[in-house]
Design a protein around this motif. Structure first.
Motif, short mmCIF file in Angstrom:
data_model
loop_
_atom_site.label_atom_id
_atom_site.label_comp_id
_atom_site.label_asym_id
_atom_site.label_seq_id
_atom_site.Cartn_x
_atom_site.Cartn_y
_atom_site.Cartn_z
N VAL A 5 0.85 -1.18 0.00
CA VAL A 5 0.00 0.00 0.00
C VAL A 5 0.88 1.24 0.00
O VAL A 5 1.70 1.42 0.91
N GLU A 6 0.72 2.11 -1.02
CA GLU A 6 1.45 3.36 -1.10
C GLU A 6 0.66 4.48 -0.43
O GLU A 6 -0.57 4.48 -0.43
N ARG A 19 7.48 12.82 0.75
CA ARG A 19 7.99 11.50 1.10
C ARG A 19 6.88 10.47 0.91
O ARG A 19 5.85 10.54 1.58
N LEU A 20 7.12 9.53 0.01
CA LEU A 20 6.18 8.45 -0.23
C LEU A 20 6.52 7.26 0.66
O LEU A 20 7.69 7.00 0.95
N SER A 21 5.50 6.53 1.09
CA SER A 21 5.67 5.33 1.90
C SER A 21 5.07 4.14 1.18
O SER A 21 4.05 4.26 0.51
N CYS A 22 5.70 2.99 1.35
CA CYS A 22 5.21 1.72 0.83
C CYS A 22 5.17 0.75 1.99
O CYS A 22 6.22 0.29 2.46
N PHE A 68 16.08 12.16 -5.52
CA PHE A 68 15.27 11.19 -4.78
C PHE A 68 16.19 10.26 -3.99
O PHE A 68 17.29 9.93 -4.43
N THR A 69 15.71 9.81 -2.82
CA THR A 69 16.45 8.87 -1.98
C THR A 69 15.52 7.77 -1.49
O THR A 69 14.45 8.07 -0.96
N TYR A 80 10.55 3.84 1.96
CA TYR A 80 10.24 5.24 1.71
C TYR A 80 10.94 5.73 0.44
O TYR A 80 12.00 5.23 0.07
N LEU A 81 10.35 6.71 -0.18
CA LEU A 81 10.98 7.43 -1.28
C LEU A 81 10.90 8.92 -0.97
O LEU A 81 9.83 9.52 -1.06
N GLN A 82 12.04 9.50 -0.57
CA GLN A 82 12.12 10.93 -0.31
C GLN A 82 12.37 11.64 -1.62
O GLN A 82 13.36 11.37 -2.30
N MET A 83 11.49 12.56 -1.99
CA MET A 83 11.56 13.26 -3.26
C MET A 83 11.78 14.74 -2.98
O MET A 83 10.91 15.41 -2.40
#
Length: 122
Positions: A5-6, A19-22, A68-69, A80-83
């Motif tokens: 789930v994103e 910051r996206l979370s998965c 992005f990290t 996580y995807l830090q943008m």
């Protein structure tokens, strides 16, 4: 079977950050490679990042490298995807996916989330 789930998408101005979370269930994330993909309107699905803690491999597409990290918190089964320094061309639906190993081809990934919308205004 793995479920993903994103979350964390939204509307931001150019130059801003998200910051996206998965979040995963059905198995610990340290047994999977987790990749991030995105698909802009009318475009193909693009692999942008991947993490595999077992191998230490990190992958970034040229379009996001330096901005992005990707990171993981195995205790929370979350990647996580830090943008940062977002651009209007980053506008897309962002998906996370699980595979046995990192790769840029989407057919390597067996499990997918539903996606989260990221919109970057000029």
């Amino acid at each position: 079977e793995v479920q993903l789930v994103e979350s964390g998408g939204g509307l931001v101005q150019a130059g801003g950050s998200l910051r996206l979370s998965c979040a995963g269930s059905g198995g610990p994330f340290d047994e999977y490679a987790i990749g991030w993909f995105r698909q802009a309107p009318g475009g193909e699905r693009e692999g942008i990042s991947c993490i595999n803690d077992n191998s230490g491999r990190r992958y970034y597409a040229d379009s996001v490298k330096g901005r992005f990290t990707i990171s993981s918190d195995n205790a929370k089964n979350t990647v996580y995807l830090q943008m940062n320094s977002l651009k209007p061309e980053d506008t897309a639906v962002y998906y996370c996916a699980a595979a046995s190993a990192c790769g840029s081809s989407d057919y390597l990934y067996d499990y997918w989330g539903q996606g989260t919308q990221v919109t970057v205004s000029s």
